[in-house]
Design a protein around this motif. Structure first.
Motif, PDB file in Angstrom:
ATOM      1  N   ASP A   1      -6.804  57.772 -10.517  1.00 48.30           N
ATOM      2  CA  ASP A   1      -5.827  56.681 -10.584  1.00 48.30           C
ATOM      3  C   ASP A   1      -4.395  57.198 -10.451  1.00 48.30           C
ATOM      4  N   ILE A   2      -4.133  58.349 -11.055  1.00 50.43           N
ATOM      5  CA  ILE A   2      -2.784  58.932 -10.977  1.00 50.43           C
ATOM      6  C   ILE A   2      -2.431  59.218  -9.514  1.00 50.43           C
ATOM      7  N   GLY A   3      -3.414  59.673  -8.764  1.00 46.44           N
ATOM      8  CA  GLY A   3      -3.178  59.906  -7.332  1.00 46.44           C
ATOM      9  C   GLY A   3      -3.129  58.603  -6.557  1.00 46.44           C
TER      10      GLY A   3
ATOM     11  N   VAL B   1       4.417  71.301 -15.345  1.00 45.75           N
ATOM     12  CA  VAL B   1       3.826  70.002 -14.993  1.00 45.75           C
ATOM     13  C   VAL B   1       2.338  70.125 -14.675  1.00 45.75           C
ATOM     14  N   TYR B   2       1.610  69.042 -14.963  1.00 43.96           N
ATOM     15  CA  TYR B   2       0.210  68.892 -14.519  1.00 43.96           C
ATOM     16  C   TYR B   2       0.280  68.772 -12.986  1.00 43.96           C
ATOM     17  N   PRO B   3      -0.289  69.735 -12.246  1.00 43.19           N
ATOM     18  CA  PRO B   3      -0.015  69.848 -10.800  1.00 43.19           C
ATOM     19  C   PRO B   3      -0.370  68.599  -9.982  1.00 43.19           C
TER      20      PRO B   3
ATOM     21  N   LEU C   1       5.585  60.911 -17.036  1.00 41.84           N
ATOM     22  CA  LEU C   1       5.644  61.468 -18.391  1.00 41.84           C
ATOM     23  C   LEU C   1       4.221  61.668 -18.875  1.00 41.84           C
ATOM     24  N   CYS C   2       3.988  62.787 -19.522  1.00 37.78           N
ATOM     25  CA  CYS C   2       2.658  63.083 -20.049  1.00 37.78           C
ATOM     26  C   CYS C   2       2.839  63.461 -21.511  1.00 37.78           C
ATOM     27  N   SER C   3       2.293  62.617 -22.398  1.00 37.81           N
ATOM     28  CA  SER C   3       2.489  62.863 -23.829  1.00 37.81           C
ATOM     29  C   SER C   3       1.252  62.411 -24.606  1.00 37.81           C
TER      30      SER C   3
ATOM     31  N   ASN D   1       1.434  66.462 -23.928  1.00 41.64           N
ATOM     32  CA  ASN D   1       1.570  67.053 -22.605  1.00 41.64           C
ATOM     33  C   ASN D   1       0.518  68.131 -22.305  1.00 41.64           C
ATOM     34  N   ASN D   2       0.074  68.111 -21.065  1.00 43.93           N
ATOM     35  CA  ASN D   2      -0.640  69.242 -20.504  1.00 43.93           C
ATOM     36  C   ASN D   2       0.322  69.844 -19.480  1.00 43.93           C
ATOM     37  N   PRO D   3       0.742  71.071 -19.604  1.00 44.90           N
ATOM     38  CA  PRO D   3       0.165  72.147 -20.401  1.00 44.90           C
ATOM     39  C   PRO D   3       0.839  72.430 -21.747  1.00 44.90           C
TER      40      PRO D   3
ATOM     41  N   PHE E   1       2.885  56.832 -17.099  1.00 43.28           N
ATOM     42  CA  PHE E   1       2.685  57.470 -18.401  1.00 43.28           C
ATOM     43  C   PHE E   1       1.237  57.929 -18.554  1.00 43.28           C
ATOM     44  N   ASP E   2       1.066  59.231 -18.643  1.00 39.19           N
ATOM     45  CA  ASP E   2      -0.275  59.817 -18.737  1.00 39.19           C
ATOM     46  C   ASP E   2      -0.575  60.089 -20.211  1.00 39.19           C
ATOM     47  N   SER E   3      -1.530  59.314 -20.747  1.00 35.05           N
ATOM     48  CA  SER E   3      -1.844  59.463 -22.174  1.00 35.05           C
ATOM     49  C   SER E   3      -3.264  60.004 -22.370  1.00 35.05           C
ATOM     50  N   ALA E   4      -3.666  60.900 -21.454  1.00 36.43           N
ATOM     51  CA  ALA E   4      -5.033  61.438 -21.488  1.00 36.43           C
ATOM     52  C   ALA E   4      -5.387  62.098 -22.829  1.00 36.43           C
ATOM     53  N   TYR E   5      -4.361  62.528 -23.571  1.00 31.99           N
ATOM     54  CA  TYR E   5      -4.628  63.242 -24.834  1.00 31.99           C
ATOM     55  C   TYR E   5      -4.232  62.438 -26.071  1.00 31.99           C
ATOM     56  N   GLU E   6      -4.117  61.108 -25.900  1.00 28.29           N
ATOM     57  CA  GLU E   6      -3.641  60.274 -27.020  1.00 28.29           C
ATOM     58  C   GLU E   6      -4.518  60.401 -28.273  1.00 28.29           C
TER      59      GLU E   6
ATOM     60  N   CYS F   1      -5.173  56.450 -18.897  1.00 25.44           N
ATOM     61  CA  CYS F   1      -5.889  57.118 -19.975  1.00 25.44           C
ATOM     62  C   CYS F   1      -7.304  57.457 -19.532  1.00 25.44           C
ATOM     63  N   SER F   2      -7.983  58.229 -20.349  1.00 24.02           N
ATOM     64  CA  SER F   2      -9.226  58.823 -19.899  1.00 24.02           C
ATOM     65  C   SER F   2     -10.168  59.023 -21.071  1.00 24.02           C
ATOM     66  N   LEU F   3     -11.447  58.927 -20.797  1.00 25.98           N
ATOM     67  CA  LEU F   3     -12.411  59.261 -21.851  1.00 25.98           C
ATOM     68  C   LEU F   3     -12.802  60.739 -21.797  1.00 25.98           C
ATOM     69  N   SER F   4     -12.195  61.469 -20.867  1.00 31.60           N
ATOM     70  CA  SER F   4     -12.583  62.875 -20.673  1.00 31.60           C
ATOM     71  C   SER F   4     -12.424  63.690 -21.939  1.00 31.60           C
ATOM     72  N   LYS F   5     -11.227  63.660 -22.519  1.00 33.42           N
ATOM     73  CA  LYS F   5     -10.978  64.478 -23.696  1.00 33.42           C
ATOM     74  C   LYS F   5     -11.263  63.682 -24.967  1.00 33.42           C
ATOM     75  N   THR F   6     -11.136  62.362 -24.871  1.00 35.05           N
ATOM     76  CA  THR F   6     -11.382  61.505 -26.027  1.00 35.05           C
ATOM     77  C   THR F   6     -12.863  61.509 -26.408  1.00 35.05           C
TER      78      THR F   6
ATOM     79  N   THR G   1     -18.989  62.950 -17.019  1.00 32.93           N
ATOM     80  CA  THR G   1     -19.569  61.593 -16.921  1.00 32.93           C
ATOM     81  C   THR G   1     -18.647  60.669 -16.131  1.00 32.93           C
ATOM     82  N   ARG G   2     -17.335  60.873 -16.243  1.00 37.43           N
ATOM     83  CA  ARG G   2     -16.281  60.223 -15.483  1.00 37.43           C
ATOM     84  C   ARG G   2     -16.026  58.773 -15.855  1.00 37.43           C
ATOM     85  N   CYS G   3     -15.014  58.559 -16.644  1.00 42.13           N
ATOM     86  CA  CYS G   3     -14.533  57.200 -16.897  1.00 42.13           C
ATOM     87  C   CYS G   3     -13.100  57.266 -17.445  1.00 42.13           C
TER      88      CYS G   3
ATOM     89  N   PRO H   1      -4.744  69.423 -27.966  1.00 41.93           N
ATOM     90  CA  PRO H   1      -5.680  70.555 -27.939  1.00 41.93           C
ATOM     91  C   PRO H   1      -5.066  71.802 -27.307  1.00 41.93           C
ATOM     92  N   TYR H   2      -3.825  71.688 -26.811  1.00 45.45           N
ATOM     93  CA  TYR H   2      -3.176  72.823 -26.164  1.00 45.45           C
ATOM     94  C   TYR H   2      -2.120  73.456 -27.053  1.00 45.45           C
ATOM     95  N   ILE H   3      -2.088  74.790 -27.002  1.00 46.76           N
ATOM     96  CA  ILE H   3      -1.002  75.519 -27.645  1.00 46.76           C
ATOM     97  C   ILE H   3      -0.299  76.297 -26.556  1.00 46.76           C
TER      98      ILE H   3
HETATM   99  N1  PLP Z   1      -4.097  63.914 -16.989  1.00 46.76           N
HETATM  100  C1  PLP Z   1      -3.939  65.095 -17.600  1.00 46.76           C
HETATM  101  C2  PLP Z   1      -2.628  65.427 -18.198  1.00 46.76           C
HETATM  102  C3  PLP Z   1      -5.003  66.001 -17.669  1.00 46.76           C
HETATM  103  O1  PLP Z   1      -4.824  67.182 -18.280  1.00 46.76           O
HETATM  104  C4  PLP Z   1      -6.234  65.665 -17.093  1.00 46.76           C
HETATM  105  C5  PLP Z   1      -7.376  66.574 -17.127  1.00 46.76           C
HETATM  106  O2  PLP Z   1      -7.320  67.724 -17.417  1.00 46.76           O
HETATM  107  C6  PLP Z   1      -6.346  64.437 -16.451  1.00 46.76           C
HETATM  108  C7  PLP Z   1      -5.266  63.583 -16.425  1.00 46.76           C
HETATM  109  C8  PLP Z   1      -7.598  64.064 -15.733  1.00 46.76           C
HETATM  110  O3  PLP Z   1      -8.397  63.242 -16.456  1.00 46.76           O
HETATM  111  P1  PLP Z   1      -9.778  62.727 -15.888  1.00 46.76           P
HETATM  112  O4  PLP Z   1     -10.809  63.735 -16.277  1.00 46.76           O
HETATM  113  O5  PLP Z   1      -9.956  61.403 -16.543  1.00 46.76           O
HETATM  114  O6  PLP Z   1      -9.657  62.589 -14.401  1.00 46.76           O
END
Ligand code: PLP
Length: 393
Positions: free
Chosen positions: A110-112, A130-132, A170-172, A174-176, A202-207, A233-238, A244-246, A329-331
């Motif tokens: 979705d971000i892309g 930045v998350y590349p 904005l990613c909060s 943040n990764n990395p 706004f990327d809240s993948a780690y909320e 947002c994402s269920l990846s890390k949550t 599984t992808r969602c 989860p990142y330091i």
């Molecule tokens: N956004 C950030 C900041 C991430 O670190 C990641 C995965 O590492 C994603 C998005 C990708 O998430 P998804 O697995 O839902 O595609």
């Protein structure tokens, strides 16, 4: 016939392949070294029971004439959108209408894909490091990006500082860097974006790692965000859905630019180019948001957070500057003795047999820093930190 020559402008992503190459070389020379990999950004704990059960049940349904599901709604089934809307109320006191929620196969896509609805002449601003994905997807579309530098001074949570832009990523948390914006900081960003008529992606993948009350889990906790922000947002890390992808994207009703509803445009984009997430996966995702499912996924998140706490304690003892660990989860920490990222990567691998990710791979401002993740076993995390303490104290 012509190819998209913008692809020639994408920077080679040699970061992870170079990490793998150096590790391979080290292991070939030291086959018995007890290496602990703390560079991985993938989760390691299995899916929660509720999700697995729901997926099995959905598979059984699919094998019956009554329970079979073919094409579903491109933007996701209502049962999952309702579960997500309830999750927002529970965790953020944010109320969303179902038409504002779009289910996808993950935040990265979705971000892309969201760039489809924006003109090519927009000025794009990303934070550095930045998350590349933010940079590469814009480069593919022929846009150059402006980097907003972050550093020890701003705690790797840069503020607008008058930077001109139409689209701000904005990613909060943040990764990395693991840093997270406070309520006051996000309010400043939202007001700034509204004043420019700009959009915040706004990327809240780690909320789900957020513990501090002063750090919003959703940008919509901030007044004014509904007129300037799209949230991913994402269920990846949550919930361990990396394989599984969602994921889900929120595009509020109030988001209008050039007289057009961005939500209607995104719906048009999705119904044209996307055919939805599988019924099985959406049922598995829904199960994460039940009372039982939430208890199970929280247990996994707590497991990672305990690892992160061990890492924070270690860096506190060493007196090393770091961000993250508390709501993430990142330091992200400063390499000792002013070593650059790769020099310290090699030193850490050689002396402690611990693998991290060099910060310089995420942008110029990452030079001199290293990222470690909490996605490991507790035992490995404790062992790695003991080694680091012994060697660098
Ligand atoms: N956004 C950030 C900041 C991430 O670190 C990641 C995965 O590492 C994603 C998005 C990708 O998430 P998804 O697995 O839902 O595609």
């Amino acid at each position: 016939m012509h190819i998209n020559t913008n692809y020639q402008n994408i920077a080679e992503t040699y970061l992870f392949s170079e990490v793998a190459r150096r590790l391979r070389e080290f292991q070939a020379a030291n086959p018995d070294a007890p290496v602990i990999k703390m560079g991985i950004g993938d989760v390691t704990r299995p899916l929660c029971k509720s999700s697995v059960e729901a997926m099995k049940k959905a598979a059984d349904e699919m094998g019956t004439a009554e329970g079979f599901h073919g094409y579903g709604p491109e933007q996701g089934y209502d049962f999952l959108k309702e579960a997500i809307a309830a999750y927002y109320v529970k965790t953020s006191s944010v109320k969303l209408a179902l038409n504002e929620i779009f289910i996808s196969d993950g935040a990265k896509s979705d971000i892309g894909n969201i760039l489809d609805i924006f003109g090519d002449d927009n000025t794009v601003v990303v934070t550095d490091p930045v998350y590349p994905v933010y940079v590469d997807t814009n480069t593919m579309a022929g846009r150059s990006v402006t980097y907003l530098p972050s550093s020890e001074e701003n705690g790797f949570a840069p503020m607008p500082n008058g930077v001109k832009g139409d689209i701000f990523y904005l990613c909060s948390p943040n990764n990395p860097t693991g840093s997270a914006y406070t309520r006051a900081q996000l309010k400043e960003w939202v007001d700034y974006a509204n004043s420019l008529d700009a959009i915040i992606l706004f990327d809240s993948a780690y909320e789900s790692f957020i513990e501090d009350k002063d750090i919003p889990r959703s940008i919509y906790e901030i007044e004014g965000a509904r007129t300037c922000a799209i949230e991913f947002c994402s269920l990846s890390k949550t919930a361990g859905f990396t394989g599984t992808r969602c994921g889900y994207t929120v595009v509020p009703d109030d988001l209008v630019r050039d007289g057009q509803s961005l939500q209607k445009m995104w719906l048009r984009r999705q119904t044209t180019k996307f055919n939805g997430v599988s019924y099985l996966v959406q049922r598995a995702a829904e199960a994460c948001f039940t009372e039982q499912g939430l208890a199970e996924i929280t247990e996994n998140i707590q497991y990672y957070k305990r690892n992160a706490a061990v890492m924070c304690t270690t860096f506190d003892e060493l007196g090393w500057f770091y961000t993250g660990g508390h709501n993430s989860p990142y330091i992200w920490f400063k390499c000792p003795d002013n070593m650059d990222s790769w020099t310290f990567f090699d030193d850490l691998l050689k002396k402690a047999n611990v693998v991290g990710t060099p910060g310089c791979g995420f942008g110029k401002c990452g030079e001199g820093f290293l990222r470690l993740t909490a996605f490991n076993t507790y035992e490995n995390t404790v062992e790695a930190m003991e080694r680091i303490k012994k060697i660098y104290k």
